[in-house]
Structures are given as C-alpha cells and as structure tokens.
Enzyme design. Structure first.
Site, PDB file in Angstrom:
ATOM      1  N   HIS A  33      10.615  -3.079   3.927  1.00 53.81           N
ATOM      2  CA  HIS A  33      11.001  -1.667   3.823  1.00 53.81           C
ATOM      3  C   HIS A  33      11.209  -1.102   5.221  1.00 53.81           C
ATOM      4  O   HIS A  33      10.671  -1.608   6.202  1.00 53.81           O
ATOM      5  CB  HIS A  33       9.955  -0.834   3.083  1.00 53.81           C
ATOM      6  CG  HIS A  33       8.632  -0.698   3.782  1.00 53.81           C
ATOM      7  ND1 HIS A  33       7.750  -1.740   3.944  1.00 53.81           N
ATOM      8  CD2 HIS A  33       8.024   0.378   4.347  1.00 53.81           C
ATOM      9  CE1 HIS A  33       6.655  -1.333   4.572  1.00 53.81           C
ATOM     10  NE2 HIS A  33       6.801  -0.038   4.842  1.00 53.81           N
ATOM     11  N   HIS A  58       0.817  -1.214   0.000  1.00 49.58           N
ATOM     12  CA  HIS A  58       0.000   0.000   0.000  1.00 49.58           C
ATOM     13  C   HIS A  58       0.854   1.269   0.000  1.00 49.58           C
ATOM     14  O   HIS A  58       0.411   2.319   0.433  1.00 49.58           O
ATOM     15  CB  HIS A  58      -1.005  -0.015   1.164  1.00 49.58           C
ATOM     16  CG  HIS A  58      -0.394  -0.009   2.540  1.00 49.58           C
ATOM     17  ND1 HIS A  58      -1.016  -0.617   3.611  1.00 49.58           N
ATOM     18  CD2 HIS A  58       0.743   0.531   3.048  1.00 49.58           C
ATOM     19  CE1 HIS A  58      -0.301  -0.456   4.703  1.00 49.58           C
ATOM     20  NE2 HIS A  58       0.776   0.248   4.377  1.00 49.58           N
ATOM     21  N   GLU A 117       4.791  -4.790   9.173  1.00 50.61           N
ATOM     22  CA  GLU A 117       3.340  -4.694   8.991  1.00 50.61           C
ATOM     23  C   GLU A 117       2.779  -5.850   8.169  1.00 50.61           C
ATOM     24  O   GLU A 117       1.553  -6.057   8.138  1.00 50.61           O
ATOM     25  CB  GLU A 117       2.987  -3.364   8.331  1.00 50.61           C
ATOM     26  CG  GLU A 117       3.406  -3.247   6.876  1.00 50.61           C
ATOM     27  CD  GLU A 117       3.223  -1.844   6.294  1.00 50.61           C
ATOM     28  OE1 GLU A 117       2.906  -0.922   7.071  1.00 50.61           O
ATOM     29  OE2 GLU A 117       3.386  -1.685   5.066  1.00 50.61           O
ATOM     30  N   HIS A 167      -1.637   5.770   8.537  1.00 48.41           N
ATOM     31  CA  HIS A 167      -0.281   6.281   8.736  1.00 48.41           C
ATOM     32  C   HIS A 167      -0.298   7.587   9.532  1.00 48.41           C
ATOM     33  O   HIS A 167       0.234   8.606   9.115  1.00 48.41           O
ATOM     34  CB  HIS A 167       0.409   6.423   7.379  1.00 48.41           C
ATOM     35  CG  HIS A 167       0.544   5.107   6.682  1.00 48.41           C
ATOM     36  ND1 HIS A 167      -0.496   4.541   5.969  1.00 48.41           N
ATOM     37  CD2 HIS A 167       1.577   4.223   6.623  1.00 48.41           C
ATOM     38  CE1 HIS A 167      -0.108   3.372   5.493  1.00 48.41           C
ATOM     39  NE2 HIS A 167       1.142   3.153   5.873  1.00 48.41           N
TER      40      HIS A 167
END
Length: 426
Positions: free
Chosen positions: A193, A12, A240, A59
């Site tokens: 990441h 995402h 995540e 976020h």
C-alpha cells in the site's frame, strides 16, 4: 520456561478496527477481513497462547518526530487506546506482561540492540486493529502482550537484515525466561500500500503473494532486499512489512504454514498468516549460559550499599510519582505545585503516601522507593533547595557536615534565573 509456539502476521490497517467497531461482520464486502482473523483467533485459542509479542509501528500518535526511535519496547502493565484525532476506540486496555517485557529488555541490550523503552503511552491502530480482532462475543482476548514499536515512518530506518537479527535475539530472550508461558510472535503491518503522494492507492498483489511465500520458505532472500526494493514493489508505506522479518527471525528454520489469506478491497492488501514453530526445545545449558550473559553487566551492583539501580521494575512501579515530578519542567505545572499542591496531586491521582513523601521532602525514602534522583533535582530547584542539601539528606547529615567532606564547600542547582540567584545568595 517460556516457549515460542508460532508466529502470526497480520495487517494493521485502520480498516480492520473500523470494520469491527461498525459491525460489518456479515457485510459481504467486509466479511473476508473477519474470516482471516477468525482463523488467527481460533489458532491462538487452540494453542492456549498466554502472551502475544506484538510488533507494530505507531502512526505519529504517541511517537512524534521530536524524538523518534528505531525500536521502542513497551515495559508497562497496561496499554490504553490512543486518540488518533476523532476520539479513542471503545476497546479495553491491553494487559502488559511485566516480567517478560523486562527480561526481553535486558536480553536485547545485552546483545547490543540499543533499545528505547516506553510506558504511560497509549497505543494506536498499529497494535489495536489486529489485537482487538483476537476477542470474540464473550469479550476481549484474555492474555497479555509485550509491544515493540518500530520506527519505520521517518528515514533512515533499520534494514531488513537488522529486523531479522533482532528476531534471532528475541528467540533467545523468550526461551530463557523462566516462567511457563506459551508465546506467539505477532508481526503487524502491510501488505502492499501507499497512502501519500500521487502514488497513493498503489497495490501489488503479485508481490504480496511472493513476499508471503518467501517469508515461509526463503526468508534469507527477503533480508537481502533494500528498503528501496520494498518501496518499489509494495509502496513506500508497504515497506513496513520488513517488521514481519522480526517474527520470522524469532522462529526456527522449520515452520508449518497453518493459515494464509489476503484480501485487497481498497487501499491496503489486508493479510492474515499463521506459522507453527517446528523447532527443537532449547538446550538447558545454553539457556543457563544465556541468562548469565543477560545479567553480566549489572552483576554485583546489588551488593553496593546505599545504591539503588534504577531498573525497569522500579521505573514502572513508580511511574506516576516520577511523571508528576518530571512535569515540573513545565511552568504552569510548577506554579500549581507551589500554590495548590493538593489539587494538583488529586489531578494526577497521587496516593497519600506519595503526597507525604513529597510534602515532607523525604528525599532518601523517595530514592529507596524508586523515584529518580533527576526528578528530585527538579523538585529541589522549584522549592529553592540546592543539590548539596539533597545529598546531605541522603546521607543523614547536615548540610554543613556534608560540605566539610568536599574539597570546595559550594552550593549549586539546576535552577535558572532568579531561583539560581537565590540559592547562590543563601
């Protein structure tokens, strides 16, 4: 009866939405992103998916650290794009499926997942980056969504096994929903990441390949890993991907891999994945028993005279008026409420009926409609009305008649300062 057709996994990253909005479809550096989502979109269309259950993390856009939940289920009928700092994306609102979301909410609580619930909140790239790719040249994807926001940015967070267990309950919840729906579980986030600190820019494509392979063939191994293991292998933010275990837990043990792709052009290894569910149809008797289990805690409340349980349906249907009255905790809002009610009501788009209910203090009618007592209590404090006066109005009695039914005929309010003194002196 609703059916889980399969599961989708997708990154995402804001990279995805940026690529779409800036028309990078034919740019060789960006094209692999579109190729991956083309495969997902084609499968969704081919399988006639009605609802996407979207698992994502916000976020720090709509959810902040002043109240940060592990699991927050959306129970709204529409989800608009959030402004993440530079203005919201120009994408249409996602349509929420009210019935399925409220049914899943009941099931999750019945199975002892202490969920939070949200409505009236915009959604950021965690949901919209992949969802916006489900549309095509003819317009946005036409189906509905049920969003689950997972709090994975402030530690401690739920572990991988907890994600898996939530997925198992999610399967039972969806399969027990009586409407005829094709549902896909859409997990977002990852892959590897890290976007903060001196380790920013970390990627581990070997781990990403291993993760996707284990997700298909041996998800139990992934559930045994610690958050620290995920962070070491895939970066702190890359941890995540435990959200993908909610999707895999909601599928049967047997799945067929339809599509898998990764592409690591910059900071995030962008992935797309589709599993088709090969499980048997659920047993009808088990479904009936599970529906009874979901409703067990509230069974009988519908027969209580003069009682109006504040369900998600009542909450969602009356969110605007409840929100308007809740904001009376803000000094500027309550000042305008008293001095320029009509202008304030215009700003919040109250209907003529809602304005009349408030202006004429139609306490019991507001309760029957679905206004929470606890915002009416705030309204009463603002206009100098004590709680017992409101209770008396509910019962169709004078204040004096109501106070005679109490052991002590006292008045009180949630008001503070001079307002409290005035009610006490009345």
């Amino acid at each position: 009866m609703a059916r889980i057709i399969g599961g989708i996994g997708a990154s995402h990253s804001p990279t995805i939405g940026f690529a779409l909005d800036t028309h990078k479809q034919k740019d060789p550096a960006w094209k692999p992103i579109f190729d991956g989502f083309d495969a997902v979109r084609d499968w969704v269309k081919r399988k006639d998916i009605d609802v996407l259950f979207m698992i994502y993390n916000d976020h720090i856009t709509s959810f902040f650290f002043d109240h940060y939940s592990a699991f927050a289920l959306g129970i709204d009928d529409r989800y608009v794009a959030a402004d993440e700092g530079g203005g919201p994306r120009d994408v249409p609102p996602a349509k929420g499926h009210l019935g399925l979301s409220q049914h899943i909410a009941m099931a999750m609580v019945a199975d002892e997942f202490d969920m939070s619930f949200f409505q009236g909140k915009p959604v950021d790239h965690g949901l919209l980056s992949p969802l916006s790719m489900m549309g095509d040249a003819s317009g946005p994807w036409p189906g509905s969504v049920v969003p689950l926001q997972v709090g994975v940015l402030q530690l401690p967070i739920p572990n991988a096994k907890r994600m898996w267990k939530l997925g198992r309950t999610l399967r039972k919840a969806i399969e027990s929903y009586p409407e005829d729906l094709n549902v896909a579980i859409f997990a977002t986030g990852g892959l590897s990441h890290q976007v903060h600190g001196e380790r920013a820019g970390f990627l581990n494509e070997d781990w990403d390949r291993e993760f996707l392979d284990l997700l298909e063939k041996d998800p139990a191994k992934l559930t045994a890993m610690r958050i620290a293991d995920y962070a070491i292998k895939g970066g702190m933010e890359g941890a995540e991907v435990i959200m993908w275990l909610i999707m895999r837990g909601a599928l049967s043990d047997q799945v067929r891999l339809v599509h898998k792709q990764t592409y690591a052009p910059s900071v995030t290894n962008i992935a797309t994945l589709v599993f088709e569910d090969l499980g048997d149809a659920p047993d009808a008797q088990e479904i009936a028993a599970y529906r009874a289990h979901i409703g067990h805690e509230l069974q009988g409340t519908e027969t209580l005279a003069g009682t109006y349980p504040f369900t998600h349906g009542r909450s969602q249907g009356n969110f605007r008026i409840n929100d308007f009255l809740h904001r009376l905790v803000i000094p500027a809002h309550r000042e305008r409420f008293v001095e320029e009610f009509d202008a304030l009501a215009d700003q919040y788009e109250l209907t003529a009926e809602e304005r009349e209910l408030i202006r004429n203090r139609r306490w019991i009618e507001m309760i029957r409609r679905g206004v929470s007592f606890f915002v009416l209590e705030k309204m009463a404090a603002v206009i100098g009305v004590s709680n017992p006066e409101v209770y008396a109005a509910f019962r169709g009695e004078t204040l004096e008649a109501f106070l005679k039914t109490r052991k002590v005929p006292m008045r009180y309010s949630v008001a503070g300062g001079a307002k409290a003194d005035a009610i006490d002196a009345h």
